[in-house]
Enzyme design. Structure first.
Site, PDB file in Angstrom:
ATOM      1  N   HIS A  31       0.902  -1.235  -0.173  1.00  0.00           N
ATOM      2  CA  HIS A  31      -0.014   0.136   0.054  1.00  0.00           C
ATOM      3  C   HIS A  31       0.896   1.149  -0.106  1.00  0.00           C
ATOM      4  O   HIS A  31       1.408   1.429   1.071  1.00  0.00           O
ATOM      5  CB  HIS A  31      -0.952   0.108   1.182  1.00  0.00           C
ATOM      6  CG  HIS A  31      -1.919   1.189   1.284  1.00  0.00           C
ATOM      7  ND1 HIS A  31      -3.200   1.102   1.806  1.00  0.00           N
ATOM      8  CD2 HIS A  31      -1.414   2.416   1.108  1.00  0.00           C
ATOM      9  CE1 HIS A  31      -3.723   2.069   1.798  1.00  0.00           C
ATOM     10  NE2 HIS A  31      -2.609   3.373   1.503  1.00  0.00           N
ATOM     11  N   HIS A  78       1.343   5.641  -1.691  1.00  0.00           N
ATOM     12  CA  HIS A  78       0.780   6.623  -2.345  1.00  0.00           C
ATOM     13  C   HIS A  78       1.967   7.087  -3.368  1.00  0.00           C
ATOM     14  O   HIS A  78       3.107   7.733  -2.660  1.00  0.00           O
ATOM     15  CB  HIS A  78       0.303   7.645  -1.614  1.00  0.00           C
ATOM     16  CG  HIS A  78      -0.914   7.135  -0.706  1.00  0.00           C
ATOM     17  ND1 HIS A  78      -2.249   7.346  -1.286  1.00  0.00           N
ATOM     18  CD2 HIS A  78      -0.961   6.275   0.380  1.00  0.00           C
ATOM     19  CE1 HIS A  78      -3.075   6.715  -0.666  1.00  0.00           C
ATOM     20  NE2 HIS A  78      -2.251   6.307   0.727  1.00  0.00           N
ATOM     21  N   ASN A 123      -5.807   7.666  -5.500  1.00  0.00           N
ATOM     22  CA  ASN A 123      -6.293   8.688  -5.143  1.00  0.00           C
ATOM     23  C   ASN A 123      -5.603   9.961  -5.444  1.00  0.00           C
ATOM     24  O   ASN A 123      -5.226  10.857  -4.731  1.00  0.00           O
ATOM     25  CB  ASN A 123      -6.780   8.571  -3.401  1.00  0.00           C
ATOM     26  CG  ASN A 123      -5.260   8.645  -2.464  1.00  0.00           C
ATOM     27  OD1 ASN A 123      -4.411   8.076  -2.970  1.00  0.00           O
ATOM     28  ND2 ASN A 123      -5.297   9.211  -1.491  1.00  0.00           N
ATOM     29  N   LYS A 126      -9.866  -0.292  -4.985  1.00  0.00           N
ATOM     30  CA  LYS A 126      -9.791   0.362  -3.898  1.00  0.00           C
ATOM     31  C   LYS A 126     -11.172   1.120  -3.496  1.00  0.00           C
ATOM     32  O   LYS A 126     -11.567   1.678  -4.216  1.00  0.00           O
ATOM     33  CB  LYS A 126      -8.652   1.422  -3.747  1.00  0.00           C
ATOM     34  CG  LYS A 126      -8.649   2.165  -2.595  1.00  0.00           C
ATOM     35  CD  LYS A 126      -7.965   1.307  -1.426  1.00  0.00           C
ATOM     36  CE  LYS A 126      -8.116   2.350  -0.198  1.00  0.00           C
ATOM     37  NZ  LYS A 126      -6.680   2.379   0.477  1.00  0.00           N
ATOM     38  N   HIS A 175     -10.278   1.037   2.766  1.00  0.00           N
ATOM     39  CA  HIS A 175     -10.063   1.876   3.778  1.00  0.00           C
ATOM     40  C   HIS A 175     -11.133   1.700   4.691  1.00  0.00           C
ATOM     41  O   HIS A 175     -12.279   2.366   4.435  1.00  0.00           O
ATOM     42  CB  HIS A 175     -10.052   3.607   2.972  1.00  0.00           C
ATOM     43  CG  HIS A 175      -9.733   4.431   4.269  1.00  0.00           C
ATOM     44  ND1 HIS A 175      -8.361   5.081   4.221  1.00  0.00           N
ATOM     45  CD2 HIS A 175     -10.306   4.894   5.296  1.00  0.00           C
ATOM     46  CE1 HIS A 175      -8.348   5.877   5.443  1.00  0.00           C
ATOM     47  NE2 HIS A 175      -9.558   5.783   6.054  1.00  0.00           N
ATOM     48  N   HIS A 229      -4.195  -0.723   6.521  1.00  0.00           N
ATOM     49  CA  HIS A 229      -3.717  -0.153   7.371  1.00  0.00           C
ATOM     50  C   HIS A 229      -4.460  -0.175   8.811  1.00  0.00           C
ATOM     51  O   HIS A 229      -5.143   1.085   9.259  1.00  0.00           O
ATOM     52  CB  HIS A 229      -3.431   1.493   7.366  1.00  0.00           C
ATOM     53  CG  HIS A 229      -4.578   2.120   6.190  1.00  0.00           C
ATOM     54  ND1 HIS A 229      -5.892   2.162   6.563  1.00  0.00           N
ATOM     55  CD2 HIS A 229      -4.448   2.684   5.188  1.00  0.00           C
ATOM     56  CE1 HIS A 229      -6.556   2.773   5.813  1.00  0.00           C
ATOM     57  NE2 HIS A 229      -5.705   3.092   4.880  1.00  0.00           N
ATOM     58  N   LEU A 287      -4.615   8.960   8.559  1.00  0.00           N
ATOM     59  CA  LEU A 287      -5.955   8.339   8.658  1.00  0.00           C
ATOM     60  C   LEU A 287      -5.754   7.064   8.267  1.00  0.00           C
ATOM     61  O   LEU A 287      -5.262   6.725   7.028  1.00  0.00           O
ATOM     62  CB  LEU A 287      -6.939   9.348   7.945  1.00  0.00           C
ATOM     63  CG  LEU A 287      -7.189  10.579   8.364  1.00  0.00           C
ATOM     64  CD1 LEU A 287      -8.103  11.368   7.367  1.00  0.00           C
ATOM     65  CD2 LEU A 287      -8.097  10.505   9.888  1.00  0.00           C
ATOM     66  N   ASP A 333       1.675   2.537   3.529  1.00  0.00           N
ATOM     67  CA  ASP A 333       0.613   3.640   3.616  1.00  0.00           C
ATOM     68  C   ASP A 333       1.578   5.142   3.419  1.00  0.00           C
ATOM     69  O   ASP A 333       0.958   6.062   4.102  1.00  0.00           O
ATOM     70  CB  ASP A 333      -0.484   3.873   4.570  1.00  0.00           C
ATOM     71  CG  ASP A 333      -1.559   4.786   4.267  1.00  0.00           C
ATOM     72  OD1 ASP A 333      -1.723   5.250   3.054  1.00  0.00           O
ATOM     73  OD2 ASP A 333      -2.249   5.073   5.149  1.00  0.00           O
TER      74      ASP A 333
END
Ligand code: DOR
Ligand code: ZN
Length: 342
Positions: free
Chosen positions: A13, A15, A41, A97, A134, A172, A216, A244
């Site tokens: 995971h 980004h 995202n 996702k 999530h 997460h 988060l 994350d």
């Protein structure tokens, strides 16, 4: 000096963002990890096959070693099932996702009405497409520290009842509620971040607020952190690493309304080695970072190995990554880390 050799780890995971940020962060993952699952995202989010193809090309420009990047599609209430199936069958997209509407950074195209995605989930179950979640309930009446528990009770349990063969990763995870739920239900696994293992809400809030620890799901109390550590080091194959790692410019974190995300890629493995050693569980370290995830995702385990050594003095953390005007703070836990990658 102690030395260990492990199979090259994976990050299930991460980004990467886009443009300048991509240039800055992809090489950091590429230096250490063999495979990774990339979050969708962006602004606008990656919602279809052609967007995923283009994003993969932009990412690949910065992969110099052997990192394999598996892309995800951002599930919306209007996801086109045929397009998704094509993307999956052509191997442009690896998983889907689910962001609840408003749960986190760039989740304003997320899901509000669960019924609207039942048909896509059914197609995913039939075609064995992994669902990444999530897991936070964004009902404003719910306390932010309870969002994960409510999501499990009110949403996840419905998805699992309806689609018992759907392969789900609750991402997460932060609470013992999530751990219990995962242990009890087949086809659900959990990813855990280094910052939820190494930090708790006191680290974020006592002695002044630390915006760089704001993420988060939000950091929870120490008792949850202890349960997370216990399950991560236990060797249970339902739990594995997903960093994350979520870069944001420093100015956007040190802000009157700071955004959520911890950029942890550069020292994740060193920090985790320290946590596993502190818990007398170095024998399970490789399983958590390099094996369990590949097994769940039905991917080959990496052929490469990496070496770690334990230094006599704590390693020095570089504070920031920088490119032109973009600066990102690198996560550092409150304890000393003696392990380094060589
Ligand atoms: O802290 C977070 N940051 N949690 C997420 O779920 C998203 C991420 C981001 O994209 O910045
Ligand atoms: Zn994330």
């Amino acid at each position: 000096m102690k030395k260990i050799t492990i199979i090259q780890p994976d990050d299930w995971h991460v980004h990467f963002r886009d443009e300048e940020m991509l240039k800055l962060v992809v090489p950091e993952t590429d230096k250490i990890f063999g495979k990774c699952i990339v979050m969708p995202n962006l602004v606008p989010p990656i919602t279809n096959n052609s967007m995923a193809i283009e994003y993969q090309k932009r990412i690949k420009k910065y992969v110099k070693k052997s990192l394999k990047t598996y892309l995800t599609i951002y599930l919306t209430e209007n996801t086109d099932e045929d397009n998704l199936l094509t993307a999956f069958k052509e191997k442009n997209v690896f998983a889907v996702k689910l962001y609840p509407l408003g749960a986190t950074t760039n989740s304003n195209f997320g899901i509000k009405n669960l019924e609207s995605i039942m048909s896509v989930l059914s197609t995913m179950e039939t075609n064995d497409i992994p669902l990444l979640i999530h897991g936070e309930d964004t009902d404003p009446k719910i306390d932010i520290f309870d969002r994960e528990k409510y999501f499990i009770d009110r949403t996840l349990s419905k998805i699992v009842d309806r689609f018992p063969s759907l392969r789900i990763t609750l991402e997460h995870i932060t609470t013992f509620d999530a751990i219990d739920y995962i242990k009890l239900n087949k086809n659900i696994v959990g990813s855990i971040t280094p910052h939820h293992l190494a930090s708790n809400r006191n680290d974020m809030l006592v002695g002044g607020i630390k915006p760089h620890l704001y993420c988060l799901p939000i950091l929870k109390r120490k008792t949850h952190q202890e349960e997370l550590i216990k399950v991560a080091v236990s060797g249970n194959e339902k739990f594995f690493l997903g960093t994350d790692s979520a870069p944001h410019e420093i100015a956007l974190k040190e802000n009157h309304c700071g955004c959520a995300g911890v950029f942890n890629t550069p020292y994740t493995i060193q920090i985790l080695a320290q946590i596993f050693e502190n818990n007398n569980a170095l024998n399970n370290f490789e399983k958590f970072v390099s094996i369990h995830g590949s097994k769940h995702y039905k991917l080959p385990i990496n052929k490469n190995k990496i070496n770690l050594i334990k230094k006599d003095i704590p390693i020095k953390f570089v504070n920031k990554l920088k490119i032109n005007d973009t600066e990102i703070k690198i996560y550092k836990p409150s304890f000393d880390v003696f392990w380094d990658i060589i």
